[in-house]
Design a protein around this motif. Structure first.
Motif, PDB file in Angstrom:
ATOM      1  N   SER A   1       0.839  -1.202   0.000  1.00  0.00           N
ATOM      2  CA  SER A   1       0.000   0.000   0.000  1.00  0.00           C
ATOM      3  C   SER A   1       0.867   1.243   0.000  1.00  0.00           C
ATOM      4  O   SER A   1       0.608   2.200  -0.733  1.00  0.00           O
TER       5      SER A   1
ATOM      6  N   ASP B   1      -5.831  -0.462  -4.689  1.00  0.00           N
ATOM      7  CA  ASP B   1      -5.289  -1.124  -3.501  1.00  0.00           C
ATOM      8  C   ASP B   1      -6.290  -2.159  -3.008  1.00  0.00           C
ATOM      9  O   ASP B   1      -7.318  -1.812  -2.445  1.00  0.00           O
ATOM     10  N   GLU B   2      -5.999  -3.401  -3.257  1.00  0.00           N
ATOM     11  CA  GLU B   2      -6.878  -4.502  -2.875  1.00  0.00           C
ATOM     12  C   GLU B   2      -8.342  -4.225  -3.187  1.00  0.00           C
ATOM     13  O   GLU B   2      -9.185  -4.257  -2.301  1.00  0.00           O
TER      14      GLU B   2
HETATM   15 MG   LIG Z   1      -2.227  -2.652   2.364  1.00  0.00          MG
END
Ligand SMILES: [Mg+2]
Ligand SMILES: Nc1ncnc2c1ncn2[C@@H]1O[C@H](COP(=O)(O)OP(=O)(O)O)[C@@H](O)[C@H]1O
Lengths: 844, 248, 209
Positions: B47, B168-169
């Protein structure tokens, strides 16, 4: 900002999403705006009405009066004016408006009249009169009067040839109506035209006029003429002066200021509320805001967004506030009209819409909203985009609160030093103390909450602990709420202390005034401008009564010193001390009164001394009807009739010489030894029947009514405190509601694990109580400091008032604080208890 | 030609005495039209890397080049502008504004950029179509499923036609079916519109859509996998389809 | 895969010629079937002997083989039993990669990290390929094929997760010293294929697709 429209849309949606909170917050603005608006559409109107009642709007091209408004001999001025180039015609006039006695009059509902004495021949060269019925005055008419045609509306019985009695300085006089003038005018104050000698007799001013009216030659330059006239007459005269200031004017303006101050204070509390709400909003929306930053919103855009939202509330609040203000004004006028009239006779209350009133209310409302929204908005701008993505890092609450606690304590110490310094510094000290308390509040929450929670535990057992920890989780918000309550309660205590101190002052001063047996008063006792008194005949007739031993009187003139208005009261230094006295703060009764008889000397009131910076022995150059004269100060003292005014006492001899005044406006008399009150009163009343402008009182009774009414007037202070407390209560309600909204899920959990509705309700109530106690504790501290400061400042105004510890006020404040807390807690506690468990658990 | 390149990108947290390196000298470059997946254990700095690439945070040292501009030296306003115009973010929690409808949410970056509302909404509609959500345009986020919300968030990232999308994810909070939908939408933007995409994920199934997988550990790249095109499709078919038969 | 039960299942639908059965056999699914016509014939003959199928000669037909097969009650019972018996997956601890990994941990020319990494790359490439296949496949028209691809995806995913886990355990595994083998024991570890060992997931091997 690129797209305000979008911001507004979002703001509206957000506001709409939390309607209850929006409403509560908006109320804060509504309240302040309403107060300010209500004040500003009523009082200025009153002032305007008052000024208008005094101003002499005539049909002449130009009018000339003495600077002091005093009358003068026509020979000294008329010929000089006549000779000025550009002046076509000149006439001398004696005019005055005065209040009619409250008892029924032939003139119907008119509360005052304007009486104008003219010379018919010269007057008609100056301005044109249209007579709608009957005839105009003729030079040899005596007792003839021309009344406005409109009088038929209020006194239909009046026709050509009818006669009616009217008060005069020398008793009642009867006049015969000879004509109706077509002149328009106020029916509450009709204008009567009489021959000059009649009016001179009525006012006890033979051979005198007080106004010169001028008609200009065609094509003459008014400014040049005005200059030439002044050059010829000297600086004791003014052109087109109209009504110069007068004491009622100043008093009304002072109350306007005080009331506006209260409105501002209410708005200030409103600002607190908005600030509080928006801080919560920013915390709540941290994710949204961070995300907006992540997708490219600049700091400025985020700040603007929150500002738009607070401004929107400001706009809504202001609009509703204006409406409410209008209603409040109407109610106020309805409720206060009577009280007001007895104090400022001749002033009528009404709603006057003015652009100024609207603009100031709107501007203040919007500014407050903007200002209160600004800091949270700025904090919102500082939210990092990462805040949208990461769990909130617990901020070090302790460090933030500790630093503000230190700042607060430093401020409070400074404030105490200022308080002890006294005078005007003390007022500053009081304010600094308040600010210090506000700053220290977040830091005090924890220790105080810990201190008070044993108290709560007595009542609430386990719930008390939970409530305490809830508050400690948000010390900042709790502090703001408590501070809001604190200010409200501090104001309450301040008001209580003021009432106490002023009551004390009034009592002390009353002792001075009311040493006589009989008190003879005009319709209005603080405004003598509009009073038609009596000439020497009254005093003589009273003195001639066997029941009367001594008579003393007050005479009135107005003057100025270095541009400040001063009221001048003439007393007879020989007789006055026998019936009354003054409360001296410099000089003594014996010496000062004695000195008043010798040369041009004066005793000034404390208020005059402090505003004009005067001391014993100072020589002042006083404006008089006959030019500036030097007076020496021989004492500083006041009584109940003068303590709120900048007043000068001089001898009646000096007043006659310098101000051409010999009219008594208030009299006091002592009975001869052995005369019963009832008998003496009856004797005085036989004389007074001819002077219905006066009312006779036995001093003992009168003193009581006066002290009572004055004290009753102080009740308005409590009213103001109440007005301040209302937003404080709203603030508490707001905070509790927001707390509950925020903890919805938590409450769901408490309920899910077996907490009963009752327990949840008790948690919230305990929280409210804790806030209330906390606010009350702070309020008591701040209130004591503030009252000490303000009362200390009285001495700077010239009033030596002892500081009386406002025990009752403090108890009241604590009780009120706790009650407000309990009351504000009812709704949130109920709604918390009634939360649907499932929905609460899913609450986002 | 790269669209985005990091140069010795380092991010340090914690105190001077006990520094925690979230990233250590990360060098990585993303080509135009490339779909890169970043994988690695939790806490490895994925991240952090993504946030630094998108100018959400500032590195301790090192640079991030977006085409020919070094975004690490920009001031906050310039950086905001870059985010608005050149970068599209998609996050795990969809982060839609609850009070705005889907289409208004999608239009947000455009509106922030000063595009007049009608045009912004029009372009937002188009972006919603691209993620198969045109029929939900006027729904509030609370009226959408997780997958739909995430697709709206993707549309928001696409709306300004950014040079690169950083996700991000994005499927971390979704069930596998919604996750497949979302990643298919992302893949399509790469295939059909030449969108450049960097995606952080834990999920091999998601990463398998990428053209390249970068493995990160302790703040640095430990491995990299360039995935060849699907020209071997027949081979797979043969391999998978050969059912072993036995008498029985 | 059992030829016998496939034939029974097809005959369960309707009686068929042997020739027809052969065609159905390869077209029913998208898959390729590794079966020869002779195998079908011999299986049918064996089932006829076992009483699982029966046939009659079709008069009208002019095909070379005029036998039309149909399933008997006995055959139906057998088929049903087959359906109802769960298939147990083989855990192949003899899997080559597993051995490679364990050996590299014990020491070798290539460190285990690289062994894992190379394997992972291959698995990802496979997963990528399957994923792409899957993307190009219309689930409504080719469902059996999709099911197969999904199965492959998930197995690959499981293998990848297993590799991830191995990687995470590597630091600990490096200190692993195998117990001294008892002198008499020789050869490879035994196959564990019994259902009781199913829970022993940590030792589960990768299954080649
Ligand atoms: Mg992360
Ligand atoms: N704000 C922060 N303060 C301190 N350490 C942080 C912060 N943000 C991230 N870290 C640390 O940096 C490392 C990388 O974090 P992150 O990039 O979020 O990992 P990932 O996304 O790969 O799970 C972690 O060890 C994490 O603890």
């Amino acid at each position: 900002m690129n797209n305000l429209g979008q911001m507004t849309l979002m703001a509206l949606r957000y506001l709409n999403g939390r309607r209850l909170r929006t409403a509560l917050t908006t109320l804060a603005i509504v309240f302040g705006v309403a107060l300010i608006f209500a004040i500003n559409i009523t009082l200025p109107g009153a002032i305007a009405a008052f000024t208008q009642s005094l101003s002499s709007l005539t049909g002449a091209d130009m009018t000339i009066t003495n600077v002091t408004g005093a009358s003068f001999a026509p020979e000294s001025a008329l010929p000089l004016v006549q000779d000025v180039e550009g002046v076509a015609a000149v006439t001398g006039v004696l005019r005055r408006s005065f209040t009619l006695p409250a008892i029924g009059s032939e003139l119907g509902s008119a509360t005052s009249i304007e009486m104008i004495g003219i010379e018919p021949e010269t007057m008609q060269q100056v301005r044109q009169f249209t007579i709608s019925d009957g005839r105009f005055l003729q030079p040899d008419d005596r007792g003839a009067v021309v009344v406005p045609a409109g009088i038929a509306e209020i006194a239909p019985q009046i026709e050509i040839g009818s006669t009616f009695p009217l008060i005069s300085a020398a008793g009642l006089r009867t006049y015969t109506v000879v004509g109706f003038s077509a002149e328009q005018g106020s029916l509450s104050q009709p204008t009567l035209y009489l021959n000059l000698p009649d009016v001179q007799a009525a006012f006890g001013q033979p051979g005198q006029i007080n106004t010169i009216e001028i008609a200009l030659s065609p094509g003459a330059d008014a400014a040049a003429v005005s200059e030439a006239v002044l050059a010829a007459l000297g600086d004791t005269y003014i052109v087109d002066g109209g009504a110069a200031g007068n004491e009622a004017f100043a008093a009304v303006q002072a109350s306007l200021l005080v009331l506006n101050l209260m409105g501002v204070l209410a708005l200030f509390l409103g600002a607190f509320l908005i600030f509080n709400t928006f801080r919560t909003i920013v915390i709540e929306r941290r994710r949204d805001l961070g995300m907006l930053r992540a997708i490219g919103a600049t700091r400025g855009q985020i700040t603007t967004m929150i500002l738009v939202e607070s401004l929107l509330q400001g706009v809504i609040g202001t609009l509703i506030g204006l409406l409410l203000g209008y209603l409040m004004a109407s109610a106020m006028i309805y409720g206060l009209a009577g009280v007001y009239r007895s104090y400022f006779s001749g002033v009528s209350l009404g709603i006057t819409m003015s652009a100024g009133a609207v603009i100031s209310a709107v501007a203040l409302g919007l500014l407050t909203a903007l200002l209160a929204g600004y800091f949270p908005a700025r904090a919102a701008g500082r939210i990092s985009p990462l805040d949208a993505l990461r769990p909130p890092t617990p901020v070090s609450v302790n460090r933030a609160t500790r630093s503000s606690l230190i700042v607060g304590i430093v401020l409070m110490v400074l404030a105490i030093v200022m308080l002890l310094a006294g005078g005007q510094t003390a007022v500053g000290g009081a304010v600094v103390f308040l600010v210090g308390m506000v700053a220290a509040a977040p830091g005090l929450i924890m220790p105080l909450a810990r201190l008070f929670s044993p108290l709560l535990t007595l009542w609430f057992a386990r719930e008390g602990d939970l409530a305490r920890s809830n508050l400690q989780r948000q010390p900042g918000r709790a502090a703001i709420t408590a501070s809001t309550l604190m200010i409200g309660l501090a104001v309450l205590i301040l008001m209580a202390a003021m009432v106490l101190a002023l009551g004390q002052l009034v009592n002390t001063l009353a002792d001075r005034n009311f040493a006589s047996d009989v008190f003879i008063t005009p319709p209005s006792i603080s405004v003598y401008n509009n009073v038609l008194g009596a000439d020497a005949s009254l005093e003589d007739r009273l003195r001639a009564l066997p029941e009367i031993e001594t008579v003393a009187s007050l005479r009135y003139a107005s003057s100025g010193l270095d541009g400040t208005r001063l009221e001048v009261l003439g007393i007879d230094p020989a007789t006055y001390p026998q019936v009354a006295s003054l409360e001296f703060s410099a000089g003594s009764e014996v010496e000062s009164f004695a000195a008043l008889g010798e040369g041009r000397t004066a005793i000034v009131t404390g208020l005059a001394a402090s505003t004009l910076n005067l001391e014993m022995g100072d020589e002042i150059s006083l404006q008089t009807a006959n030019g500036a004269q030097t007076y020496r100060i021989v004492g500083i003292g006041e009584d109940i009739l003068t303590f709120k005014l900048a007043t000068l006492f001089i001898s009646q001899a000096n007043m006659a010489a310098d101000f051409n005044k010999t009219e008594d406006v208030l009299l006091m008399a002592n009975f001869s030894p052995g005369v019963e009150d009832a008998a003496g009163l009856a004797a005085v009343q036989t004389v007074m029947a001819d002077y219905p402008q006066f009312t006779v009182h036995l001093t003992g009774q009168y003193r009581q009514t006066l002290v009572d009414t004055t004290s009753a007037a102080f009740v308005i202070f409590y009213g103001l405190a109440g007005l301040i407390l209302l937003p404080a209560a709203l603030g508490l309600l707001n905070t509790l509601t927001i707390n509950i909204l925020e903890r919805t899920r938590e409450i769901g959990v408490i309920r899910a694990v077996g907490g009963s509705q009752r327990q949840v309700q008790r948690i919230v109530t305990a929280e409210a109580l804790l806030l209330g106690i906390f606010g009350a504790a702070l309020g008591v501290l701040a209130g004591v400091a503030m009252s000490y400061g303000f009362i200390g400042a009285f001495s700077a105004l010239g009033w030596e008032v002892p500081y009386i510890f406002p025990v009752a006020g403090i108890i009241a404040a604590i009780v009120v604080g706790v009650l407000i807390a309990l009351f504000a807690g009812i709704l949130p506690a109920r709604s918390a208890a009634r939360l649907d468990i499932i929905r609460a658990l899913q609450y986002e | 030609m790269f669209i985005l390149k990091t140069e010795s990108l380092t991010k340090k947290y914690g105190s001077e005495s006990q520094p925690i390196y979230a990233l250590r000298d990360l060098n990585m470059s993303v080509e135009a039209g490339e779909f890169v997946a970043i994988m690695g254990p939790s806490g490895s700095g994925k991240s952090t890397a993504l946030y630094l690439m998108g100018g959400l945070d500032r590195p301790t040292s090192g640079h991030v080049w977006l085409r020919d501009k070094d975004i690490t030296t920009m001031n906050d306003d310039a950086l905001s502008k870059v985010r608005r115009e050149s970068i599209g973010f998609v996050f795990q929690f969809f982060n839609l504004i609850p009070v705005l409808t889907a289409v208004e949410n999608v239009a947000m970056p455009l509106i922030l950029d000063g595009v007049p509302r009608p045009q912004a909404l029009e372009r937002a509609e188009a972006a919603l179509k691209q993620v198969d959500l045109a029929n939900r345009a006027s729904h509030r986020p609370s009226e959408l499923s997780g997958g739909q919300q995430q697709r709206a968030a993707i549309a928001r990232a696409l709306a300004a036609k950014p040079a690169i999308i950083l996700a991000d994810e994005p499927t971390g909070n979704l069930d596998s079916r919604s996750s497949d939908e979302v990643v298919a939408v992302l893949r399509r933007t790469v295939d059909d519109f030449g969108q450049t995409l960097v995606l952080v994920t834990h999920d091999p199934r998601v990463a398998a859509h990428a053209d390249r997988i970068v493995f990160i550990k302790d703040g640095n790249i430990v491995d990299e996998n360039r995935l060849k095109g699907a020209d071997r499709a027949e081979q797979i078919r043969e391999k998978l389809g050969r059912v072993a038969m036995s008498e029985g | 895969m059992s030829v016998k039960f496939t034939l029974l299942a097809l005959l369960h639908q309707r009686p068929m010629h042997g020739y027809e059965l052969g065609k159905q056999f390869s077209s029913i699914m998208e898959a390729d079937w590794d079966v020869k016509p002779g195998q079908i014939a011999s299986t049918l003959a064996r089932m006829k002997d076992g009483g699982l199928v029966d046939y009659e000669i079709a008069e009208s037909s002019d095909a070379p083989d005029r036998k039309v097969y149909s399933i008997t009650d006995e055959g139906r019972a057998d088929l049903e039993l087959w359906y109802r018996t769960p298939e147990v997956r083989d855990y192949r601890l003899s899997d080559t990669f597993y051995i490679k990994l364990v050996l590299s941990i014990l020491g070798g020319p290539v460190p285990p990290e690289q062994v894992l990494s190379a394997q992972r790359r291959e698995l990802y490439q496979q997963l990528h390929n399957v994923t792409e296949m899957l993307r190009k496949t219309d689930a409504r028209k080719q469902l059996p094929w999709v099911l197969l691809l999904e199965s492959a995806t998930m197995h690959l995913e499981a293998d990848l997760r297993w590799i991830e886990m191995c990687e995470a355990h590597l630091p600990d595994l490096k200190h692993y010293t195998p117990p001294k083998p008892p002198p008499r024991q020789r050869g490879r570890p035994r196959r564990h294929a019994t259902p009781e060992r199913e829970s022993d997931g940590a030792l589960g091997g990768s299954s080649e697709a």
